[in-house]
Design a protein around this motif. Structure first.
Motif, PDB file in Angstrom:
ATOM      1  N   LEU A   1      -0.235   0.218  -3.998  1.00 19.11           N
ATOM      2  CA  LEU A   1      -1.565   0.566  -4.485  1.00 19.11           C
ATOM      3  C   LEU A   1      -2.267   1.409  -3.430  1.00 19.11           C
ATOM      4  N   ARG A   2      -3.327   2.084  -3.837  1.00 19.85           N
ATOM      5  CA  ARG A   2      -4.122   2.847  -2.863  1.00 19.85           C
ATOM      6  C   ARG A   2      -4.746   1.888  -1.851  1.00 19.85           C
ATOM      7  N   PRO A   3      -4.793   2.302  -0.575  1.00 16.24           N
ATOM      8  CA  PRO A   3      -5.421   1.449   0.433  1.00 16.24           C
ATOM      9  C   PRO A   3      -6.834   1.031   0.011  1.00 16.24           C
ATOM     10  N   GLY A   4      -7.139  -0.226   0.227  1.00 14.78           N
ATOM     11  CA  GLY A   4      -8.435  -0.776  -0.139  1.00 14.78           C
ATOM     12  C   GLY A   4      -8.434  -1.441  -1.503  1.00 14.78           C
ATOM     13  N   SER A   5      -7.340  -1.294  -2.251  1.00 11.58           N
ATOM     14  CA  SER A   5      -7.254  -1.901  -3.586  1.00 11.58           C
ATOM     15  C   SER A   5      -7.072  -3.407  -3.485  1.00 11.58           C
TER      16      SER A   5
ATOM     17  N   ASP B   1       0.840  -1.198   0.000  1.00 11.98           N
ATOM     18  CA  ASP B   1       0.000   0.000   0.000  1.00 11.98           C
ATOM     19  C   ASP B   1       0.874   1.246   0.000  1.00 11.98           C
ATOM     20  N   GLU B   2       0.351   2.308  -0.586  1.00 12.01           N
ATOM     21  CA  GLU B   2       1.094   3.554  -0.742  1.00 12.01           C
ATOM     22  C   GLU B   2       1.458   4.200   0.597  1.00 12.01           C
ATOM     23  N   ALA B   3       0.586   4.107   1.575  1.00 15.02           N
ATOM     24  CA  ALA B   3       0.854   4.761   2.858  1.00 15.02           C
ATOM     25  C   ALA B   3       2.074   4.144   3.528  1.00 15.02           C
ATOM     26  N   THR B   4       2.169   2.829   3.532  1.00 18.70           N
ATOM     27  CA  THR B   4       3.329   2.166   4.125  1.00 18.70           C
ATOM     28  C   THR B   4       4.573   2.438   3.290  1.00 18.70           C
TER      29      THR B   4
ATOM     30  N   VAL C   1     -10.093 -16.525  -1.177  1.00 16.79           N
ATOM     31  CA  VAL C   1     -10.557 -15.366  -0.397  1.00 16.79           C
ATOM     32  C   VAL C   1      -9.891 -14.110  -0.949  1.00 16.79           C
ATOM     33  N   ALA C   2     -10.657 -13.053  -1.140  1.00 11.61           N
ATOM     34  CA  ALA C   2     -10.113 -11.784  -1.646  1.00 11.61           C
ATOM     35  C   ALA C   2      -9.193 -11.138  -0.615  1.00 11.61           C
ATOM     36  N   VAL C   3      -8.111 -10.551  -1.118  1.00 14.89           N
ATOM     37  CA  VAL C   3      -7.145  -9.844  -0.274  1.00 14.89           C
ATOM     38  C   VAL C   3      -7.047  -8.402  -0.777  1.00 14.89           C
ATOM     39  N   ALA C   4      -7.150  -7.450   0.125  1.00 16.43           N
ATOM     40  CA  ALA C   4      -7.006  -6.029  -0.226  1.00 16.43           C
ATOM     41  C   ALA C   4      -5.868  -5.458   0.624  1.00 16.43           C
ATOM     42  N   VAL C   5      -5.193  -4.445   0.086  1.00 13.59           N
ATOM     43  CA  VAL C   5      -4.138  -3.799   0.871  1.00 13.59           C
ATOM     44  C   VAL C   5      -4.782  -2.854   1.874  1.00 13.59           C
ATOM     45  N   GLY C   6      -4.154  -2.772   3.029  1.00 11.17           N
ATOM     46  CA  GLY C   6      -4.645  -1.890   4.091  1.00 11.17           C
ATOM     47  C   GLY C   6      -3.850  -0.606   4.086  1.00 11.17           C
ATOM     48  N   THR C   7      -3.666  -0.056   5.265  1.00 14.36           N
ATOM     49  CA  THR C   7      -2.830   1.125   5.398  1.00 14.36           C
ATOM     50  C   THR C   7      -2.346   1.262   6.835  1.00 14.36           C
ATOM     51  N   LEU C   8      -1.070   1.303   6.991  1.00 14.48           N
ATOM     52  CA  LEU C   8      -0.373   1.507   8.253  1.00 14.48           C
ATOM     53  C   LEU C   8      -0.762   0.525   9.349  1.00 14.48           C
TER      54      LEU C   8
END
Length: 86
Positions: free
Chosen positions: A54-58, A18-21, A77-84
């Protein structure tokens, strides 16, 4: 990879984060949404060594059979990126 990138990789086989990390590394430019080439050249690190932020939630993909075995999560199972704090 950051720790959270590695978790996504273990689950999906995709080098995604994720972009934030990524921004915490000081090498990701949040405004242009890309790795900061000047900084990478300064520290002599090739951008290919990093995950794709990627943007968080992607979507990062789905849990693959290896990820399922490693972390006891059902495959598909779907995996999405989080943030921090993920």
């Amino acid at each position: 990879m950051t720790i959270s990138d590695y978790l996504v990789y273990c689950l999906t086989g995709n080098a995604i984060g994720d972009e934030a990390t990524a921004s915490l590394l000081g090498l990701w430019d949040l405004q242009s949404r890309q790795w900061w080439d000047e900084a990478l050249q300064t520290v002599k690190i090739d951008r290919s060594l990093f995950s794709q932020p990627l943007r968080p939630g992607s979507s990062a993909g789905v849990v693959n059979p290896n990820g399922s075995k490693r972390l006891c999560v059902n495959p598909g199972v779907a995996v999405a990126v989080g943030t921090l704090d993920h």
